[in-house]
Design a protein around this motif. Structure first.
Motif, mmCIF file in Angstrom:
data_model
loop_
_atom_site.group_PDB
_atom_site.id
_atom_site.type_symbol
_atom_site.label_atom_id
_atom_site.label_comp_id
_atom_site.label_asym_id
_atom_site.label_seq_id
_atom_site.Cartn_x
_atom_site.Cartn_y
_atom_site.Cartn_z
ATOM 1 N N LEU A 12 0.807 -1.037 -0.061
ATOM 2 C CA LEU A 12 -0.043 -0.065 0.069
ATOM 3 C C LEU A 12 0.913 1.329 0.040
ATOM 4 N N ASN A 13 1.954 1.306 0.744
ATOM 5 C CA ASN A 13 2.813 2.347 0.626
ATOM 6 C C ASN A 13 3.440 2.506 -0.590
ATOM 7 N N VAL A 14 3.775 1.395 -1.333
ATOM 8 C CA VAL A 14 4.386 1.662 -2.678
ATOM 9 C C VAL A 14 3.203 2.161 -3.484
ATOM 10 N N VAL A 15 2.041 1.457 -3.751
ATOM 11 C CA VAL A 15 1.045 2.108 -4.438
ATOM 12 C C VAL A 15 0.724 3.880 -4.109
ATOM 13 N N PHE A 16 0.493 3.924 -2.730
ATOM 14 C CA PHE A 16 0.465 5.415 -2.460
ATOM 15 C C PHE A 16 1.318 6.382 -2.858
ATOM 16 N N SER A 17 2.664 5.969 -2.984
ATOM 17 C CA SER A 17 3.729 6.608 -3.400
ATOM 18 C C SER A 17 3.765 6.787 -4.850
ATOM 19 N N ALA A 18 3.480 5.715 -5.564
ATOM 20 C CA ALA A 18 3.139 5.765 -6.903
ATOM 21 C C ALA A 18 2.074 6.746 -7.535
ATOM 22 N N ILE A 19 1.087 6.741 -6.948
ATOM 23 C CA ILE A 19 -0.155 7.444 -7.181
ATOM 24 C C ILE A 19 0.274 8.872 -6.927
ATOM 25 N N ALA A 20 1.065 9.187 -5.721
ATOM 26 C CA ALA A 20 1.380 10.749 -5.620
ATOM 27 C C ALA A 20 2.160 11.020 -6.664
ATOM 28 N N VAL A 21 3.290 10.282 -6.955
ATOM 29 C CA VAL A 21 4.292 10.718 -8.263
ATOM 30 C C VAL A 21 3.495 10.797 -9.208
ATOM 31 N N CYS A 22 2.516 9.998 -9.749
ATOM 32 C CA CYS A 22 1.621 10.148 -10.831
ATOM 33 C C CYS A 22 0.912 11.538 -10.838
ATOM 34 N N PHE A 23 0.374 11.623 -9.798
ATOM 35 C CA PHE A 23 -0.317 12.999 -9.591
ATOM 36 C C PHE A 23 0.562 14.304 -9.822
#
Length: 105
Positions: A12-23
């Protein structure tokens, strides 16, 4: 002592970070190349915000299980509505204010 985190929490931390970077990349892209037409820009922005907010809620250890389940359900429902708007924004604009039954749902 080092705190151990479970594999789902790390994922979940990786997914959260990936979504934040994509944002961030989405905003940099649209600031350089221009905004998306119509409601597509608003829809994509809202999808990122919903995902970041509800995933941050899931990462909170103080939340109870029912609160996390509610967050997942809310995220799925919100993203479903946003996905409809993003995929059908052109058809919605061409209707010129005429609301169909599917739009009300």
């Amino acid at each position: 002592m080092e705190e151990r985190t479970s594999l789902p929490k790390k994922a979940l931390n990786v997914v959260f970070s990936a979504i934040a970077v994509c944002f961030i990349c989405f905003h940099l892209y649209t600031s350089y190349f221009g905004v998306l037409p119509g409601n597509a820009q608003k829809g994509v922005h809202l999808a990122f915000v919903l995902a970041v907010c509800f995933l941050s809620d899931l990462l909170n250890d103080k939340k109870k299980l029912w609160e996390k389940i509610t967050a997942v359900i809310s995220m799925v429902m919100g993203l479903t509505g946003v996905l409809y708007i993003v995929l059908n924004y052109e058809a919605m604009n061409l209707r010129g204010g005429i609301i169909l039954d599917i739009d009300k749902v």
